[in-house]
Design an enzyme around this catalytic site. Structure first.
Site, PDB file in Angstrom:
ATOM      1  N   SER A 199     -16.240  62.743  95.191  1.00 63.32           N
ATOM      2  CA  SER A 199     -17.572  63.363  95.229  1.00 63.32           C
ATOM      3  C   SER A 199     -18.519  62.520  96.066  1.00 63.32           C
ATOM      4  CB  SER A 199     -18.096  63.450  93.792  1.00 63.32           C
ATOM      5  OG  SER A 199     -19.465  63.756  93.794  1.00 63.32           O
ATOM      6  N   TYR A 206     -19.558  59.734  84.928  1.00 59.86           N
ATOM      7  CA  TYR A 206     -18.805  60.694  85.741  1.00 59.86           C
ATOM      8  C   TYR A 206     -18.602  60.136  87.156  1.00 59.86           C
ATOM      9  CZ  TYR A 206     -18.073  64.430  89.095  1.00 59.86           C
ATOM     10  OH  TYR A 206     -17.592  65.166  90.144  1.00 59.86           O
ATOM     11  N   LYS A 233     -15.085  58.654  89.479  1.00 55.57           N
ATOM     12  CA  LYS A 233     -14.645  58.997  90.850  1.00 55.57           C
ATOM     13  C   LYS A 233     -14.436  57.724  91.672  1.00 55.57           C
ATOM     14  CE  LYS A 233     -14.629  63.407  90.317  1.00 55.57           C
ATOM     15  NZ  LYS A 233     -13.330  64.061  90.178  1.00 55.57           N
TER      16      LYS A 233
HETATM   17  P1  NAD Z   1     -13.943  72.756  86.906  1.00 55.08           P
HETATM   18  O1  NAD Z   1     -14.374  72.173  85.609  1.00 55.08           O
HETATM   19  O2  NAD Z   1     -14.219  74.177  87.167  1.00 55.08           O
HETATM   20  O3  NAD Z   1     -12.387  72.483  87.139  1.00 55.08           O
HETATM   21  C1  NAD Z   1     -11.712  71.376  86.581  1.00 55.08           C
HETATM   22  C2  NAD Z   1     -10.473  71.920  85.879  1.00 55.08           C
HETATM   23  O4  NAD Z   1      -9.747  70.835  85.315  1.00 55.08           O
HETATM   24  C3  NAD Z   1     -10.818  72.876  84.731  1.00 55.08           C
HETATM   25  O5  NAD Z   1     -10.057  74.047  84.856  1.00 55.08           O
HETATM   26  C4  NAD Z   1     -10.432  72.089  83.485  1.00 55.08           C
HETATM   27  O6  NAD Z   1     -10.032  72.944  82.439  1.00 55.08           O
HETATM   28  C5  NAD Z   1      -9.321  71.214  84.017  1.00 55.08           C
HETATM   29  N1  NAD Z   1      -9.099  69.963  83.274  1.00 55.08           N
HETATM   30  C6  NAD Z   1     -10.009  69.036  82.907  1.00 55.08           C
HETATM   31  N2  NAD Z   1      -9.398  68.029  82.262  1.00 55.08           N
HETATM   32  C7  NAD Z   1      -8.068  68.314  82.236  1.00 55.08           C
HETATM   33  C8  NAD Z   1      -6.931  67.647  81.722  1.00 55.08           C
HETATM   34  N3  NAD Z   1      -7.019  66.477  81.078  1.00 55.08           N
HETATM   35  N4  NAD Z   1      -5.725  68.235  81.876  1.00 55.08           N
HETATM   36  C9  NAD Z   1      -5.606  69.414  82.514  1.00 55.08           C
HETATM   37  N5  NAD Z   1      -6.648  70.096  83.016  1.00 55.08           N
HETATM   38  C10 NAD Z   1      -7.869  69.538  82.879  1.00 55.08           C
HETATM   39  O7  NAD Z   1     -14.590  71.842  88.052  1.00 55.08           O
HETATM   40  P2  NAD Z   1     -14.624  72.076  89.624  1.00 55.08           P
HETATM   41  O8  NAD Z   1     -16.030  72.286  90.006  1.00 55.08           O
HETATM   42  O9  NAD Z   1     -13.601  73.045  90.029  1.00 55.08           O
HETATM   43  O10 NAD Z   1     -14.219  70.621  90.098  1.00 55.08           O
HETATM   44  C11 NAD Z   1     -12.889  70.274  90.427  1.00 55.08           C
HETATM   45  C12 NAD Z   1     -12.845  68.794  90.738  1.00 55.08           C
HETATM   46  O11 NAD Z   1     -13.750  68.508  91.801  1.00 55.08           O
HETATM   47  C13 NAD Z   1     -13.263  67.898  89.573  1.00 55.08           C
HETATM   48  O12 NAD Z   1     -12.478  66.730  89.592  1.00 55.08           O
HETATM   49  C14 NAD Z   1     -14.693  67.571  89.903  1.00 55.08           C
HETATM   50  O13 NAD Z   1     -15.108  66.358  89.341  1.00 55.08           O
HETATM   51  C15 NAD Z   1     -14.640  67.486  91.415  1.00 55.08           C
HETATM   52  N6  NAD Z   1     -15.947  67.716  92.038  1.00 55.08           N
HETATM   53  C16 NAD Z   1     -16.649  68.857  91.762  1.00 55.08           C
HETATM   54  C17 NAD Z   1     -17.889  69.055  92.319  1.00 55.08           C
HETATM   55  C18 NAD Z   1     -18.693  70.292  92.012  1.00 55.08           C
HETATM   56  O14 NAD Z   1     -19.892  70.291  92.273  1.00 55.08           O
HETATM   57  N7  NAD Z   1     -18.122  71.356  91.475  1.00 55.08           N
HETATM   58  C19 NAD Z   1     -18.412  68.099  93.191  1.00 55.08           C
HETATM   59  C20 NAD Z   1     -17.680  66.965  93.474  1.00 55.08           C
HETATM   60  C21 NAD Z   1     -16.424  66.781  92.899  1.00 55.08           C
HETATM   61  C1  UD1 Z   2     -24.725  67.556  91.044  1.00 55.52           C
HETATM   62  C2  UD1 Z   2     -24.198  66.437  90.213  1.00 55.52           C
HETATM   63  C3  UD1 Z   2     -23.509  65.419  91.110  1.00 55.52           C
HETATM   64  C4  UD1 Z   2     -22.433  66.078  91.963  1.00 55.52           C
HETATM   65  C5  UD1 Z   2     -23.114  67.144  92.797  1.00 55.52           C
HETATM   66  C6  UD1 Z   2     -22.147  67.852  93.715  1.00 55.52           C
HETATM   67  C7  UD1 Z   2     -25.792  66.394  88.356  1.00 55.52           C
HETATM   68  C8  UD1 Z   2     -26.943  65.664  87.727  1.00 55.52           C
HETATM   69  N1  UD1 Z   2     -25.311  65.844  89.513  1.00 55.52           N
HETATM   70  O1  UD1 Z   2     -25.845  67.018  91.681  1.00 55.52           O
HETATM   71  O2  UD1 Z   2     -22.911  64.394  90.362  1.00 55.52           O
HETATM   72  O3  UD1 Z   2     -21.808  65.133  92.807  1.00 55.52           O
HETATM   73  O4  UD1 Z   2     -23.735  68.096  91.902  1.00 55.52           O
HETATM   74  O5  UD1 Z   2     -21.615  68.951  93.130  1.00 55.52           O
HETATM   75  O6  UD1 Z   2     -25.299  67.381  87.834  1.00 55.52           O
HETATM   76  N2  UD1 Z   2     -32.183  71.741  90.417  1.00 55.52           N
HETATM   77  C9  UD1 Z   2     -33.327  72.345  89.960  1.00 55.52           C
HETATM   78  N3  UD1 Z   2     -33.243  73.176  88.889  1.00 55.52           N
HETATM   79  C10 UD1 Z   2     -32.073  73.423  88.244  1.00 55.52           C
HETATM   80  C11 UD1 Z   2     -30.886  72.801  88.727  1.00 55.52           C
HETATM   81  C12 UD1 Z   2     -30.983  71.956  89.817  1.00 55.52           C
HETATM   82  O7  UD1 Z   2     -34.405  72.145  90.505  1.00 55.52           O
HETATM   83  O8  UD1 Z   2     -32.065  74.181  87.263  1.00 55.52           O
HETATM   84  C13 UD1 Z   2     -32.291  70.849  91.580  1.00 55.52           C
HETATM   85  C14 UD1 Z   2     -31.819  69.441  91.285  1.00 55.52           C
HETATM   86  O9  UD1 Z   2     -32.848  68.662  90.737  1.00 55.52           O
HETATM   87  C15 UD1 Z   2     -31.395  68.996  92.678  1.00 55.52           C
HETATM   88  C16 UD1 Z   2     -30.881  70.281  93.349  1.00 55.52           C
HETATM   89  O10 UD1 Z   2     -31.445  71.346  92.591  1.00 55.52           O
HETATM   90  O11 UD1 Z   2     -32.530  68.560  93.378  1.00 55.52           O
HETATM   91  C17 UD1 Z   2     -29.373  70.394  93.324  1.00 55.52           C
HETATM   92  O12 UD1 Z   2     -28.947  70.175  91.987  1.00 55.52           O
HETATM   93  P1  UD1 Z   2     -27.425  70.330  91.516  1.00 55.52           P
HETATM   94  O13 UD1 Z   2     -26.938  71.671  91.876  1.00 55.52           O
HETATM   95  O14 UD1 Z   2     -27.363  69.914  90.088  1.00 55.52           O
HETATM   96  O15 UD1 Z   2     -26.645  69.302  92.443  1.00 55.52           O
HETATM   97  P2  UD1 Z   2     -26.833  67.722  92.628  1.00 55.52           P
HETATM   98  O16 UD1 Z   2     -28.148  67.257  92.209  1.00 55.52           O
HETATM   99  O17 UD1 Z   2     -26.490  67.383  94.019  1.00 55.52           O
END
Ligand code: NAD
Ligand code: UD1
Length: 338
Positions: free
Chosen positions: A124, A149, A153
């Site tokens: 991330s 969290y 990473k």
């Molecule tokens: P998500 O929660 O939708 O997907 C994660 C999946 O992993 C889920 O289906 C959950 O049930 C499964 N899971 C969790 N723990 C598990 C375990 N111990 N065994 C088996 N399955 C397990 O999240 P996402 O948004 O799809 O994110 C996927 C990955 O990308 C995660 O590692 C997350 O940290 C990373 N990531 C997400 C974002 C974002 O904004 N969505 C940003 C940066 C990194």
């Molecule tokens: C989130 C995660 C971060 C992750 C990133 C990428 C949190 C605190 N951080 O951050 O760890 O790496 O996503 O997926 O969850 N906002 C509002 N109102 C809302 C929701 C969000 O104003 O109801 C604003 C937030 O303050 C921020 C922006 O929207 O300024 C984006 O927020 P969000 O979607 O949560 O993403 P990140 O802050 O980048």
């Protein structure tokens, strides 16, 4: 030979499964459904018209994981499984370290004992912390994460680097995602948060369908063009395609390579609200409230390395993201539960 997808029923995992299947790969999925449901995988089958095996399995369960490796011919792994809620991780650090780091350790051990040494990991942009200047470049110093969290990473990146140092047959790609939003154009799969969304786009889409009254914008006194925070929003389908490029990469070479997956463009919260309104011809009422703890003013990628080395570039714009997010939400107001 198959690609093994941990956490494949989740938001990014399900979109990546679609792109892999459409690119002709065979896949095997494991998920414990802690934050997802098998219906997402059924919909992946529906979109692609392709069948694949999926297992209900916690990746910390060594014998279950080993059985999956023995039953299938797995060439490489894309490792999405993990817990991802920043706020919750501050309340439950042990659970986050156990699930994310403990799960990765078991996975790597099972991979090693089955002779599979190719992995793409979901990292991330959070690893860049609060002390680097935008745009974030892969060579910048990491290590200033502010919540468990983010620290998971960072540690997992370190563990994977150490695996390679100890055994240079490993092939590792660390993908640092910026802000994935949007959904598959079919509207069959998308982001399905539990309870009140923490993140901006799912909150906006819930306002758009009347599930929430208005958006609360966290602060308009940041040193940015309109005072609201700047982020690099990336369409989840572009992100998914980035994983195909990463898989092609680990098939070709060993080593550890790190890539930002972002568009390289920063948009403010107000930019997102205005674009969402325009793209969907709908009003999004909002109120400005105080800052959210832990937010940084600006976060966006320098995405040059992924273009140069993987031949990958995000193609979809913010309007596409807003339109596709709305399409998913309006077709599935209760997520996969309807
Ligand atoms: P998500 O929660 O939708 O997907 C994660 C999946 O992993 C889920 O289906 C959950 O049930 C499964 N899971 C969790 N723990 C598990 C375990 N111990 N065994 C088996 N399955 C397990 O999240 P996402 O948004 O799809 O994110 C996927 C990955 O990308 C995660 O590692 C997350 O940290 C990373 N990531 C997400 C974002 C974002 O904004 N969505 C940003 C940066 C990194
Ligand atoms: C989130 C995660 C971060 C992750 C990133 C990428 C949190 C605190 N951080 O951050 O760890 O790496 O996503 O997926 O969850 N906002 C509002 N109102 C809302 C929701 C969000 O104003 O109801 C604003 C937030 O303050 C921020 C922006 O929207 O300024 C984006 O927020 P969000 O979607 O949560 O993403 P990140 O802050 O980048």
């Amino acid at each position: 030979m198959s690609i093994f997808i941990t956490g494949g029923a989740g938001y990014i995992g399900s979109h990546t499964c679609v792109e892999l299947l459409e690119a002709g790969y065979d896949i095997v999925v494991a998920d414990n459904y802690v934050n997802s449901c098998p219906e997402a995988l059924e919909r992946v089958k529906k979109i692609t018209g392709r069948d694949f095996k999926y297992y209900e399995c916690d990746i910390r369960d060594r014998s279950a994981l080993d059985k999956i490796f023995k039953e299938n011919s797995i060439e490489a792994v894309i490792h999405f499984a993990g817990l991802k809620a920043v706020g919750e991780s501050c309340q439950k650090p042990l659970e986050y370290y156990d699930n994310n780091i403990g799960g990765t350790l078991v996975l790597l051990d099972v991979m090693r004992s089955n002779g599979c040494k190719k992995i793409v990991f979901s990292s991330s942009a959070t690893v860049y912390g609060s002390e680097n200047k935008v745009p974030f470049v892969e060579t910048m110093k990491t290590g200033t994460t502010t919540n468990p969290y983010g620290t998971t990473k960072l540690y997992i990146e370190g563990i994977l680097k150490d695996m390679y140092l100890a055994d240079n047959e490993w092939s590792v790609v660390l993908l640092r995602y910026f802000n994935p939003v949007g959904a598959h154009k079919s509207g069959l799969i998308g982001e399905n948060p539990n309870g009140i969304p923490n993140n901006l786009m799912p909150y906006i889409t819930q306002v758009s369908v009347g599930k929430r009254e208005k958006l609360y914008i966290n602060g308009n006194d940041y040193p940015t063009k309109d005072g609201t925070c700047i982020r690099d929003y990336i369409h989840v389908v572009d992100l998914a395609i980035g994983h195909i490029k990463a898989v092609e990469h680990i098939m070709k070479k060993t080593g550890v390579d790190i890539y930002n997956l972002g568009t390289g463009i920063g948009y403010s919260v107000l930019d997102v609200v205005e674009t969402f309104k325009r793209a969907n011809n709908i009003d999004i009422p909002y109120e400005i409230v105080g800052r959210r703890a832990g937010d940084i003013a600006e976060c966006y990628a320098n995405a040059d390395k992924a273009l140069k080395e993987l031949g990958w570039k995000a193609e979809k714009n913010l309007e596409d993201m807003c339109r596709d997010a709305m399409n998913w939400q309006s077709k599935n107001p209760n997520g996969y539960g309807n």
